[in-house]
Design an enzyme around this catalytic site. Structure first.
Site: not given
Length: 184
Positions: A62, A72, A131, A167
């Protein structure tokens, strides 16, 4: 103080915090601004995310398109994952290269992922994944690369992966490069 290690792809940094153990358990600093600042990285984190995934799950790959692109800082609170990033930076000499590392809830290591990478992970042990993000999630800006694109050749270390329907439908790296005019 934490130990910082540069990864083979420019911009990626692995962080290994110092853990203090005693008879009661342990303590460690899971984030300090100065860890990244010493490497010229000053990010204002605006969102924290957490997920639980069962062993065998693959999430990713992603990313967010500009203007909502995200850096991130990823880690595992419990369990173990194979964390994977793919360089999608348009002018990067490592465009299309991937890097993977095991994030482990016992080691408490972290990975800093700058803007311009697709991100995903496979769950080696049931895991709580956390995260920080440098920008807010925006549904209209989300994108992805097909997790099993043969051109990437990623070994997810999972025999029978559990994959979301979304996905399974992302584009290949080659299609992404055409659609995005060369990268992020």
């Amino acid at each position: 103080m934490a130990e910082l290690r540069s990864a083979p792809i420019a911009g990626l940094i692995e962080i290994f915090p110092k853990i203090f153990h005693d008879s009661r358990g342990y303590f460690f600093e899971s984030y300090r601004h100065d860890w990244l600042a010493k490497n010229g990285i000053t990010v204002d984190w605006v969102q924290d995310n957490q997920s639980f995934s069962q062993k065998g799950t693959v999430r990713g790959l992603h990313f967010q398109h500009a203007p909502f692109a995200q850096a991130k800082l990823v880690r595992v609170i419990s369990g173990k994952v194979l964390d994977v990033v793919v360089d999608l930076r348009k002018d990067s000499p490592t465009f299309g290269a991937h890097y993977s590392t095991v994030l482990d809830g016992e080691i408490n290591n972290l990975l800093f992922v700058p803007v311009g990478f697709a991100h995903g992970f496979s769950v080696l042990e049931d895991a709580i994944f956390a995260y920080k993000c440098s920008d807010y999630y925006n549904k209209l800006s989300e994108g992805g690369i097909l997790w099993n694109d043969p051109k990437l050749g990623i070994d997810w270390r999972i025999d029978e992966p559990i994959i979301s329907d979304k996905d399974k439908t992302w584009t290949s790296l080659a299609e992404f490069k055409i659609q995005s005019n060369g990268g992020l």
